[in-house]
Motif scaffolding. Structure first.
Motif, short mmCIF file in Angstrom:
data_model
loop_
_atom_site.label_atom_id
_atom_site.label_comp_id
_atom_site.label_asym_id
_atom_site.label_seq_id
_atom_site.Cartn_x
_atom_site.Cartn_y
_atom_site.Cartn_z
N VAL A 130 -9.05 -1.32 -4.55
CA VAL A 130 -7.88 -1.74 -3.61
C VAL A 130 -7.49 -2.88 -4.65
CG1 VAL A 130 -7.17 -2.82 -1.70
CG2 VAL A 130 -9.03 -0.98 -1.40
N ARG A 133 -1.91 -7.88 -3.65
CA ARG A 133 -0.63 -7.60 -2.83
C ARG A 133 0.37 -7.26 -4.05
NH1 ARG A 133 2.85 -11.82 -1.75
NH2 ARG A 133 2.07 -13.75 -2.40
N ALA A 135 -0.45 -5.92 -7.09
CA ALA A 135 -0.87 -4.71 -7.61
C ALA A 135 -1.38 -5.02 -9.07
CB ALA A 135 0.17 -3.66 -7.80
N ARG A 175 -6.57 2.97 -3.34
CA ARG A 175 -6.06 2.84 -2.13
C ARG A 175 -5.50 1.45 -1.86
NH1 ARG A 175 -6.85 7.08 -1.45
NH2 ARG A 175 -8.16 8.24 -0.06
N ARG A 176 -4.28 1.48 -1.01
CA ARG A 176 -3.49 0.05 -0.67
C ARG A 176 -4.00 -0.14 0.61
NH1 ARG A 176 0.30 -0.97 -4.63
NH2 ARG A 176 0.00 -3.16 -3.40
N ASN A 177 -4.04 -1.27 0.97
CA ASN A 177 -4.33 -1.79 2.37
C ASN A 177 -3.99 -3.08 2.61
OD1 ASN A 177 -6.11 -3.20 4.20
ND2 ASN A 177 -7.37 -1.33 4.45
N ILE A 178 -3.10 -3.37 3.37
CA ILE A 178 -2.20 -4.59 3.39
C ILE A 178 -3.21 -5.79 3.95
CG2 ILE A 178 -1.71 -4.26 5.85
CD1 ILE A 178 0.99 -5.60 5.00
N GLU A 181 -5.43 -6.61 0.74
CA GLU A 181 -4.65 -6.93 -0.29
C GLU A 181 -4.19 -8.45 -0.17
OE1 GLU A 181 -1.45 -4.26 -1.22
OE2 GLU A 181 -2.63 -2.56 -1.05
#
Length: 230
Positions: A130, A133, A135, A175-178, A181
């Motif tokens: 992950v 934010r 990246a 995986r993106r996860n706010i 992140e």
């Protein structure tokens, strides 16, 4: 065995990149509040067979013992990468086949976020990662096996970890996860955090109690007024 790893540094020296806007006491208070939120989330995780804490910080050892987590004692803390890699080797020796490292400064994280990562099917050699934010950083990393490749936490770590995984011939799942992140390293991160709903977090309580939230919002409003007049 699938396990979680929480590295905890000496919080008396935490968050140096916030020194321009927070006092030493405020930085320590913020770090302690974020750790409390992360510990709350870890204590309710269902998919981890075991939770390890790598540290030499006495309050962190106490937290781990109170929660029934296994402490991996350090003689000294050189860097997070060194701590995580040494702990990963020890966890592997103890029978851990997949290890999810979680940072202590993700106050929005929920137990379901961590369970979702642990549930991902990624056969060995494998990486579930992950990003931060922006990246560029690494906010959670699950390696199968735990010592699949060395850690490179810090600037540009997301790309470095993915490159290491490719060299190891690993399956890579991003995986993106706010919530995961949203870590807090600098002023921009802290201001971004204040845009989230923090009502159910210890971090939110601390930001209000300490006056930091009001101070930063007042500064933001003043900057907006100046920009509007310009």
């Amino acid at each position: 065995m699938r396990a979680l790893l929480l590295p905890i540094k000496d919080l008396r020296n935490a968050k140096q990149r916030l020194a321009a806007i927070l006092t030493a006491g405020e930085r320590r208070g913020l770090a302690q509040a974020m750790l409390a939120d992360t510990v709350r989330a870890l204590s309710a995780v269902r998919r981890a067979d075991k939770i390890f804490v790598v540290t030499n910080y006495a309050p962190a050892i106490k937290i781990a013992q109170e929660n029934g987590w296994q402490v991996l004692h350090e003689q000294q803390q050189i860097s997070e990468s060194v701590s995580v890699d040494a702990a990963s080797l020890e966890c592997e020796r103890l029978g851990v086949t997949a290890l999810l490292r979680v940072p202590l400064d993700v106050p929005l994280v929920q137990p379901t976020d961590l369970d979702a990562l642990l549930e991902i099917y990624c056969p060995p050699p494998g990486l579930v990662i992950v990003p931060s934010r922006d990246a560029t950083g690494t906010n959670a990393i699950l390696r199968t096996p735990p010592s699949l490749f060395p850690s490179h936490f810090g600037s540009g770590s997301f790309a470095k970890h993915c490159a290491e995984a490719e060299r190891a011939g690993a399956n890579i799942v991003v995986r993106r996860n706010i919530r995961l992140e949203m870590d807090v390293d600098d002023e921009a991160d802290l201001r971004a955090l204040l845009e989230h709903d923090l009502t159910e977090t210890r971090t939110g309580e601390w930001l209000v109690e300490s006056g930091v939230a009001d101070r930063l919002r007042s500064q933001r409003d003043a900057q907006v007024r100046v920009a509007t007049k310009a």
